[in-house]
Scaffold this motif. Sequence first.
Motif, PDB file in Angstrom:
ATOM      1  N   PHE A   1      82.338 121.437  34.288  1.00 11.93           N
ATOM      2  CA  PHE A   1      82.077 120.521  32.655  1.00 11.93           C
ATOM      3  C   PHE A   1      83.149 119.610  32.497  1.00 11.93           C
ATOM      4  CE2 PHE A   1      85.396 124.155  33.209  1.00 11.93           C
ATOM      5  CZ  PHE A   1      86.865 123.834  33.306  1.00 11.93           C
ATOM      6  N   ILE A   2      83.685 119.573  33.374  1.00 14.57           N
ATOM      7  CA  ILE A   2      84.787 118.581  33.574  1.00 14.57           C
ATOM      8  C   ILE A   2      84.150 117.132  33.582  1.00 14.57           C
ATOM      9  CG2 ILE A   2      83.842 117.624  35.932  1.00 14.57           C
ATOM     10  CD1 ILE A   2      87.663 118.210  34.851  1.00 14.57           C
ATOM     11  N   THR A   3      83.436 116.678  33.373  1.00 10.84           N
ATOM     12  CA  THR A   3      82.456 115.983  32.989  1.00 10.84           C
ATOM     13  C   THR A   3      82.948 115.478  31.022  1.00 10.84           C
ATOM     14  OG1 THR A   3      80.499 115.689  34.055  1.00 10.84           O
ATOM     15  CG2 THR A   3      80.238 114.331  32.280  1.00 10.84           C
ATOM     16  N   ALA A   4      82.789 116.671  30.628  1.00  8.76           N
ATOM     17  CA  ALA A   4      83.453 116.929  28.768  1.00  8.76           C
ATOM     18  C   ALA A   4      84.625 116.251  29.549  1.00  8.76           C
ATOM     19  CB  ALA A   4      83.050 117.688  28.604  1.00  8.76           C
TER      20      ALA A   4
ATOM     21  N   ALA B   1      88.071 126.040  22.640  1.00  7.52           N
ATOM     22  CA  ALA B   1      87.818 125.647  21.381  1.00  7.52           C
ATOM     23  C   ALA B   1      86.870 124.027  21.638  1.00  7.52           C
ATOM     24  CB  ALA B   1      87.957 124.239  20.776  1.00  7.52           C
ATOM     25  N   LEU B   2      86.976 123.799  23.838  1.00  5.09           N
ATOM     26  CA  LEU B   2      85.927 122.441  24.024  1.00  5.09           C
ATOM     27  C   LEU B   2      84.440 123.291  23.909  1.00  5.09           C
ATOM     28  CD1 LEU B   2      85.848 119.537  25.317  1.00  5.09           C
ATOM     29  CD2 LEU B   2      86.540 120.350  27.300  1.00  5.09           C
ATOM     30  N   PHE B   3      85.022 124.764  25.039  1.00  2.92           N
ATOM     31  CA  PHE B   3      83.844 124.937  25.203  1.00  2.92           C
ATOM     32  C   PHE B   3      82.956 126.312  24.635  1.00  2.92           C
ATOM     33  CE2 PHE B   3      83.640 125.650  30.536  1.00  2.92           C
ATOM     34  CZ  PHE B   3      82.870 126.714  30.534  1.00  2.92           C
ATOM     35  N   THR B   4      82.534 125.159  23.625  1.00  2.00           N
ATOM     36  CA  THR B   4      81.704 125.907  22.923  1.00  2.00           C
ATOM     37  C   THR B   4      79.802 124.829  22.762  1.00  2.00           C
ATOM     38  OG1 THR B   4      81.802 124.033  20.976  1.00  2.00           O
ATOM     39  CG2 THR B   4      83.329 126.409  21.064  1.00  2.00           C
ATOM     40  N   PRO B   5      79.192 125.354  23.071  1.00  3.78           N
ATOM     41  CA  PRO B   5      77.826 124.463  22.869  1.00  3.78           C
ATOM     42  C   PRO B   5      77.839 123.265  21.953  1.00  3.78           C
ATOM     43  CG  PRO B   5      76.821 126.915  22.503  1.00  3.78           C
ATOM     44  CD  PRO B   5      78.240 126.388  22.411  1.00  3.78           C
ATOM     45  N   GLY B   6      77.972 123.362  20.563  1.00  3.95           N
ATOM     46  CA  GLY B   6      78.035 122.317  19.457  1.00  3.95           C
ATOM     47  C   GLY B   6      78.801 121.011  20.431  1.00  3.95           C
TER      48      GLY B   6
ATOM     49  N   PRO C   1      75.114 115.067  20.999  1.00  2.00           N
ATOM     50  CA  PRO C   1      75.670 113.670  21.706  1.00  2.00           C
ATOM     51  C   PRO C   1      77.181 113.080  20.955  1.00  2.00           C
ATOM     52  CG  PRO C   1      73.439 113.414  20.858  1.00  2.00           C
ATOM     53  CD  PRO C   1      73.947 114.634  20.441  1.00  2.00           C
ATOM     54  N   GLY C   2      77.769 112.157  21.853  1.00  2.00           N
ATOM     55  CA  GLY C   2      79.010 111.957  21.617  1.00  2.00           C
ATOM     56  C   GLY C   2      80.276 112.189  22.678  1.00  2.00           C
ATOM     57  N   LEU C   3      81.350 111.976  22.292  1.00  2.00           N
ATOM     58  CA  LEU C   3      82.622 112.943  23.117  1.00  2.00           C
ATOM     59  C   LEU C   3      82.810 114.171  23.077  1.00  2.00           C
ATOM     60  CD1 LEU C   3      84.716 111.639  24.660  1.00  2.00           C
ATOM     61  CD2 LEU C   3      86.182 110.526  22.797  1.00  2.00           C
ATOM     62  N   ALA C   4      82.809 114.760  23.770  1.00  2.00           N
ATOM     63  CA  ALA C   4      83.322 116.305  23.208  1.00  2.00           C
ATOM     64  C   ALA C   4      84.984 116.480  23.402  1.00  2.00           C
ATOM     65  CB  ALA C   4      82.870 116.917  25.112  1.00  2.00           C
TER      66      ALA C   4
END
Length: 475
Positions: A406-409, A450-455, A460-463
């Motif tokens: 998840f570091i890419t996000a 809050a970041l760690f969700t499928p949505g 697409p877009g900036l996590a």
Amino acid sequence: MEYRVEKDLLGELKVPRDAYYGIHTVRAVGNFKVSGIMTNPALIRAIAQVKQAAAMANMSAGLLERRPGEAIVRAAGEVAAGRFAGQFIVDALQGGAGTSTNMNVNEVIANRAIELLGGAKGDYSLVHPLEHVNMSQSTNDVYPTALRIAAIGMVIELSETLADLQSALQDKEALFAGILKLGRTEMQDAVPVTLGQEFSAFAEAVARDRWRLYKVEERLRQVNLGGTAVGTGLNANPKYIFTVIEELRSITGIGLARSENMIDLTQNADVFVEISGLLKAAAVNLAKIAGDLRLLSSGPLGGLAEIRLPRVQAGSSIMPGKVNPVIPEMVTQVAFQVMGNDQVIAAAAAGGQLELNAFMPLIAHNLLSSLEMLIKAVNLFTEKCVKDIEADEERCKRWLEESYGFITALAPHLGYDQASELVKRAYREKKNLRQLIMESGLYTGEELEALFTPGELTRPGLAGAKNIRKGRGLQ
């Protein structure tokens, strides 16, 4: 065993008295003891349907008397329905462009028609295999036409079977939509995906195969029946030529049409190469899906184990409790065989010379074999594997948590260099990346949650664009 004696241009031979086949079949059996595999039953049925249509057209054209004609129609119908299967004994791999199989069918139909007329098998004064059953025909228009009919039926069935597999994969796509997991590229940790997204890609690939096969079936409907030896229609009455297609269309329920250039269809087998190429494409996708399922289910303790495949049989004669992914393994082997068959079909089609391809039996054997295997394999794949796949959500979460996926996000928020340094430090210190980020004071647990969700991570877009502030420097 009792025998009857039959004659051909080469002399006399003994034929079992009760056999429906005759001397031409006996010679072919002796000449082609090769594979031990008999001509595909679907091709035999289709040839019988051609014989039935030809007899009806010949009667309509006034070429065939009603009494033997009606007996041929009835006998051919019985063969098409699957009777006398044990009488078709010629090896699938034969010289003569399929002549031996055509003769085998002619003889069985003739002798059954003789029987229906009250005669004894071998009394060809009543119904002759060539003069009556094969009237207005040649192997060279009968065999390719029959192969198209057999292939059409199996292509439609395969398309329907693939639709069932697609549906089963889409069911798993919906069921696993909320399960976040680690995606992998080049067998290395990559970025998060959902398990449902992985199954959506499987389903989409199968959907393409299903649609391609559904559409290409139309290409097989052009036939050269009535073209006789080389497509010119020599020895075929024009009334017969136009009537026989109508009769065959009625018998098969398929929208067949006479080719505008029957010489082309007699010479060229590229349509079968086209069909085989699409079967190869389907095989490639099936092998990819089966291989991915084996990887995702590997373990159960020492592998990925993100999914559980149905346990269908014990897996080892020496290791107690071991269960193997045998259904995906079977599917993969079928896929590899279909790919090999495609190469053989291409070579055989290219090997045709001038007005005829002598290697049609090889094309027929491999094409129908590929279709038959794929139909069975896909059905088993759907029923014995895909429908009952289960997800291990905790395992999926564990691999994602323990990875740096998840570091890419966070890279757009932290910057590429700082994100890389975090990964390097976590690896060096053998720390959980999420924990290291919190310890470093970059983000709180709530912010990461809050970041760690499928949505956030799989669309697409900036996590974290709304919830994640720009990171501070490393502490």
